[in-house]
Design a protein around this motif. Structure first.
Motif, PDB file in Angstrom:
ATOM      1  N   ASN A 404       0.817  -1.216   0.000  1.00 21.96           N
ATOM      2  CA  ASN A 404       0.000   0.000   0.000  1.00 21.96           C
ATOM      3  C   ASN A 404       0.850   1.265   0.000  1.00 21.96           C
ATOM      4  N   LYS A 408       4.220   5.795  -3.050  1.00 25.45           N
ATOM      5  CA  LYS A 408       2.998   6.606  -3.101  1.00 25.45           C
ATOM      6  C   LYS A 408       3.077   7.756  -2.113  1.00 25.45           C
ATOM      7  N   LYS A 409       2.332   8.826  -2.415  1.00 29.71           N
ATOM      8  CA  LYS A 409       2.222   9.944  -1.500  1.00 29.71           C
ATOM      9  C   LYS A 409       1.217   9.604  -0.411  1.00 29.71           C
ATOM     10  N   ASP A 411      -1.449  11.092   0.899  1.00 28.81           N
ATOM     11  CA  ASP A 411      -2.888  11.176   0.653  1.00 28.81           C
ATOM     12  C   ASP A 411      -3.373  10.014  -0.208  1.00 28.81           C
ATOM     13  N   ARG A 412      -2.542   9.554  -1.157  1.00 26.74           N
ATOM     14  CA  ARG A 412      -2.903   8.418  -2.003  1.00 26.74           C
ATOM     15  C   ARG A 412      -2.859   7.119  -1.200  1.00 26.74           C
ATOM     16  N   ARG A 415      -6.107   7.061   0.813  1.00 25.07           N
ATOM     17  CA  ARG A 415      -7.269   6.814  -0.041  1.00 25.07           C
ATOM     18  C   ARG A 415      -7.308   5.363  -0.515  1.00 25.07           C
ATOM     19  N   ASN A 416      -6.159   4.847  -0.954  1.00 29.45           N
ATOM     20  CA  ASN A 416      -6.113   3.460  -1.443  1.00 29.45           C
ATOM     21  C   ASN A 416      -6.447   2.467  -0.336  1.00 29.45           C
ATOM     22  N   GLU A 424     -15.458   2.323  -2.270  1.00 26.93           N
ATOM     23  CA  GLU A 424     -15.190   3.516  -3.085  1.00 26.93           C
ATOM     24  C   GLU A 424     -16.186   4.641  -2.884  1.00 26.93           C
ATOM     25  N   TYR A 429     -15.838   8.069   2.445  1.00 27.07           N
ATOM     26  CA  TYR A 429     -14.489   8.595   2.668  1.00 27.07           C
ATOM     27  C   TYR A 429     -14.561   9.964   3.350  1.00 27.07           C
TER      28      TYR A 429
END
Length: 1006
Positions: A404, A408-409, A411-412, A415-416, A424, A429
């Motif tokens: 995960n 990745k940043k 925030d991503r 979210r992921n 989704e 969220y």
């Protein structure tokens, strides 16, 4: 609890003449198909009356009351019952006038429904009287929300009045419900289960309300009961990704006094599992009975009436509950055992130990940022999963692994992870982002795979979003000086460290018991198999890493191969041990370098190390071994590839100075054993075996010898081991209670034998845990090859060697009895009885020579040396020496009994002439305790007791009986009383024994 839903719809009752008493009786008969019911709900989904007249509802009230009374009488029903009802288009009295379809279209056009609601409700006056008598629609309005309570299970029933703005001609798309009713329906009530009842489906409402109504009804309800269309059926409907709702259309009970096409529904809800059994009943005029035309069971989703929160996706939950390494059940929580977890301060000192999940979760919530270290196969990830489910009950939790996070940043990443776990839905969220930081937890696995600079940045950025951090690593992070200072100064962003401990005996027993309970078909054998496997693993514990992975594999193999593995615990152990090595190496094999080749090379490397005492082995020596292998076998193994594979698989490890060691001593011993066994089978030369047997008093050799006994299928190897044991002790005096009794044991002293203390079993467990903990914590400072063969012949090493051989000989009988000729079995059984007495006889003879020196040594110690007030006399010292000697004798018997006495060996051990010698009789008595032969144990113990046999025999016998009274499985009260009366006649001692046995039985029950 089982709740009956009797769904009746479209009754169209005119008067009592229209009731069919016979068919009403048959409705009651048909309920028998529902099976046992605890409580009942009668659902009437509209068109109760034919034209909304008061007299018609009087008849309806009589009809429903009659059905309830008959159910109570026929089935002895005594549970709670409720009637839920809603009006339909026939439940309005139109005698004062009725809207036309054109009227409703005009009202819809200008949206003037609110102006006419009061008049519409007035038409339903008679219905409201009927409904009020059944506790429904007390406010006589367009909506009623009713809570039904069955003990601790609450059902929210949303009753929608779709009869307003309904007419007796086409009115689809023209119905209306006030917005406040929809708002009330949306509000959570805290109920465990939600149903909705309405006559017309949402399709009959205006376009602006239809979709809104359907979303609310299907989103919140588990079952929706409809009427009106005279169609009997059911389907599931899911709205916008929400869990489905079951739609149940009720059919038509009566059409204008005509019962020939009568239909209704029966449903039964299991409130524990949410399984809903449903059945359609249709009248068979020819057979004169209601018959099931369709029946099935639906697993309804759990949709409690609570405030909307983020919910874990079923697929994610299913995936997280899977144990990726083992396929025992589809839910690892079925056998999960919370491990021991140690809290460590910045200096690595243990500050506290946690043994329950509840206490550890409290520590997490107190510390806020924790780092859990767990090595390979420690159960680290499974622990994190368990913590996820535990914390998700009260907190919003994200679970991240390295996949995960990588590249990745932040925030991503968030979210992921959220999408993986909760879905989704953008609203969900946003709901997550609105949850206070104090209610959010993040779990990150394998942080040791994140670069340190990236890790610091990640934690810093996440700090604004999460109050609680649970971080896990396969290795202890080398926290910087700043981090250590933060902990010491109690800074708010300190990370507190915890360590997963090995799975010691108490946790191990709990895990084994859970696994066996899952795997065993015959549940009556669970306790016996659990004890067998727990003892087997305890006996091998120095060869294995005490992690849950090995325990699970061991139990799985045993239970899956019960026919092959029964009683041969060493056979199971060797297969699982080898399987672990194969699995580790298989990850790094290639087309040119198979696991089999790696095994051969590792065996040759281990053999070279052992017989040359070349440890650690140099890279140059490994290369030479591989080149010799290539030459002898015509192979072309690349030494760089081979060494890399061995190190990556964590079988070999570099010492950082150009040398290599096996990751642990057990791997070294195993591979030496493989090569020695292979060479002996190939050449018949037993020189190496003789060397190992001679040096078995030194740790590594004893381990090699045990591994040889596990992996060999050559009976000659076992015969050689037996011969060496007998040759070593051939001239040693065999102890008995007559001729070969040392002088210091002939001088009778008073000894009191009492049963073990009341907490004996608990103390035994604590001692076992302490011993295992000590073995784990022990730091070996002496080289394993710091010995010479000449040292093997001194007295102490000969005794140690004999003890090692006793263990191997005792293990061989149950492991290989299927492959032994009768003469071999007889030879092994004879040695199992004689060897303990020879070892003790040799030791006691030497001790007897030094008795005076021993007495003098203890007399010369100062009074501070002892924790007693009385001055130590010669008599005290001799009494203590006698007691210690008897303890050693019983320990030697127990050593052979523990390994030799199994269900498949009892017949051979019991066919020996053990009554020819009292020492053999004592050992056999311990065998009977081991195999739980209770009746024979009591008979033999009573037969053996005689004053003429001497005080040493009497003490040994009473100590064996005392132990059996407390610890022997299956000892009933009558047999216990016989032993107590004979050996412990004092009243207070008998009470003590019984209280201990009861305490032990209670602990088993727990």
């Amino acid at each position: 609890m089982r709740v009956l839903f009797l769904h009746l719809s479209d009754m169209h009752i005119k008067d009592r003449q229209g009731l069919n008493a016979f068919q009403i009786e048959k409705i009651v008969d048909a309920i028998n198909a529902a099976g046992k019911i605890d409580n009942m709900v009668i659902v009437i989904s509209g068109d109760i009356a034919f034209s909304g007249k008061s007299s018609q509802y009087g008849t309806a009230y009589h009809c429903i009351g009659n059905i309830i009374a008959k159910i109570k009488k026929k089935y002895g029903f005594s549970g709670s019952h409720y009637v839920l009802c809603v009006p339909g288009n026939h439940d309005a009295d139109y005698s004062g006038g009725c809207h036309t379809s054109r009227d409703l279209q005009d009202i819809r056009k200008v949206n003037s429904y609110e102006r006419y609601i009061s008049a519409e409700l007035q038409k339903q006056k008679a219905f409201f009287n009927f409904a009020g008598a059944n506790g429904c629609f007390p406010s006589r309005n367009a909506f009623c929300q009713k809570i039904i309570s069955f003990s601790d299970f609450r059902i929210e029933a949303n009753l929608i009045n779709s009869g307003i703005f309904s007419i007796l001609e086409e009115d689809k798309g023209l119905h209306y419900i006030p917005q406040y009713c929809i708002n009330e329906m949306c509000a959570p009530t805290g109920a465990d289960f939600v149903i909705t009842v309405m006559h017309h489906s949402p399709d009959w409402y205006t376009d602006t309300q239809k979709n809104m109504l359907e979303a609310v009804i299907c989103g919140k309800s588990s079952i929706v009961f409809y009427g009106h269309e005279h169609y009997i059926g059911n389907k599931t409907v899911s709205n916008e990704g929400n869990p489905f709702a079951l739609i149940q259309a009720g059919g038509e009970l009566c059409d204008n006094d005509n019962w020939t096409q009568s239909t209704f529904h029966i449903g039964v809800l299991n409130t524990n599992t949410f399984a809903y059994f449903q059945s359609k009943l249709v009248w068979n005029a020819k057979q004169q009975q209601y018959e099931q035309t369709d029946k099935n069971t639906v697993m309804l989703p759990q949709k409690p009436s609570v405030e909307r929160t983020i919910r874990i996706l079923p697929d994610y939950k299913k995936k997280l509950l899977e144990d990726e390494k083992h396929s025992i059940t589809d839910n690892f929580l079925d056998y999960f055992v919370f491990p021991r977890i140690q809290a460590e301060d910045v200096n690595g000192t243990v500050s506290k130990e946690y043994t329950t999940e509840e206490d550890f979760v409290s520590a997490i919530l107190s510390k806020k940022k924790v780092l859990i270290n767990g090595g390979y196969n420690s159960g680290k990830t499974i622990l994190l999963k368990s913590l996820f489910f535990r914390l998700a009950k009260d907190y919003a939790v994200l679970f991240c692994d390295i996949a995960n996070i990588r590249g990745k940043k932040v925030d991503r990443i968030l979210r992921n992870c959220f999408i993986d776990i909760y879905g989704e839905n953008e609203s969900d969220y946003l709901r997550f982002t609105q949850i206070p930081k104090e209610q959010r937890v993040i779990i990150i696995d394998d942080i040791d795979q994140i670069k340190s600079e990236s890790f610091e940045s990640l934690i810093e950025q996440l700090n604004d979003s999460f109050e609680y951090f649970i971080l896990a690593s396969k290795q202890i992070l080398d926290l910087s000086l700043i981090d250590r200072m933060k902990v010491l100064l109690k800074a708010n962003d300190s990370i507190f460290r915890f360590k997963i401990m090995p799975i010691f005996s108490d946790k191990r027993y709990e895990l084994i018991q859970k696994l066996v309970n899952i795997k065993a078909e015959d549940k009556s054998t669970v306790d016996k198999i659990t004890k067998l496997l727990a003892d087997a693993i305890s006996s091998q514990r120095r060869f294995i890493s005490l992690d849950p992975d090995f325990i699970i594999k061991y139990v799985e193999y045993y239970c899956n191969n019960l026919g092959d593995a029964n009683n041969s615990d060493s056979g199971v152990f060797s297969k699982v041990f080898e399987a672990n090595l194969i699995n580790a190496l298989s990850l790094y094999q290639s087309a040119r370098l198979s696991v089999d080749k790696l095994f051969v090379l590792l065996s040759k490397i281990a053999y070279f190390i052992h017989f040359n005492k070349a440890y650690p082995i140099t890279e140059k020596q490994i290369i030479e071994i591989i080149e010799t292998y290539n030459s002898d076998y015509g192979s072309s193994v690349n030494y760089v590839e081979a060494i890399t594979a061995m190190c990556n698989a964590k079988v070999l490890v570099s010492d950082g100075a150009g040398g290599f060691r096996f990751t642990n001593r057990n791997y070294l011993a195993y591979y030496v054993a493989r090569e020695v066994n292979n060479q002996y089978n190939t050449t018949g030369d037993d020189t190496d075996l003789q060397t190992i047997l001679k040096c078995s008093c030194f740790g590594i050799n004893a381990d090699i010898l045990l591994f040889i006994s596990y992996i060999t299928d050559n009976i000659r190897v076992l015969q050689l081991i037996l011969r060496m044991a007998n040759e070593l002790t051939l001239n040693w005096p065999e102890f008995d209670f007559d001729e070969h009794m040392p002088a210091y044991l002939k001088s009778e002293r008073t000894h009191t034998v009492l049963p073990p203390a009341a907490d004996a079993r608990e103390k035994e467990r604590e001692a076992e845990i302490a011993a295992e903990r000590s073995a784990v914590d022990k730091v070996l400072t002496v080289d394993i090859y710091d010995y010479t063969e000449d040292e093997a012949d001194n007295f102490v090493n000969q005794i140690v060697r004999a003890g090692s051989l006793l263990i191997v000989v005792s293990k061989c009988l149950p492991n290989f009895e299927h492959n032994m000729l009768k003469r071999d079995k007889d030879a092994f059984v004879d040695t199992i009885y004689r060897l303990p007495n020879r070892i003790f006889g040799q030791w006691a003879t030497e001790t007897d020579k030094n008795v005076e020196e021993l007495i003098q040594f203890f007399k010369e110690q100062t009074q501070d040396y002892y924790s007693r007030q009385k001055v130590v006399e010669d008599d005290d010292i001799l009494r203590a020496l006698q007691w210690a000697s008897i303890s050693l004798l019983l320990d030697l018997y127990n050593l052979s009994v523990f390994y030799a006495a199994k269900d498949n060996t009892n017949q051979y051990l019991s066919s020996y002439n053990y009554f020819d010698d009292d020492t053999y009789a004592l050992e056999h008595l311990m065998i009977l305790e081991r195999v739980s032969a209770n009746r024979q144990f009591v008979d033999d113990a009573l037969k053996m007791d005689a004053p003429k046999k001497g005080f040493v025999f009497s003490i040994a016998l009473r100590r064996i009986v005392s132990h059996a009274l407390v610890f022997m499985n299956g000892m009933d009260f009558r047999l216990s009383q016989q032993l107590q009366t004979k050996f412990f006649p004092q009243r207070d001692v008998q009470k003590r024994l019984m209280s201990q046995r009861l305490a032990n039985e209670n602990k088993k029950g727990e």
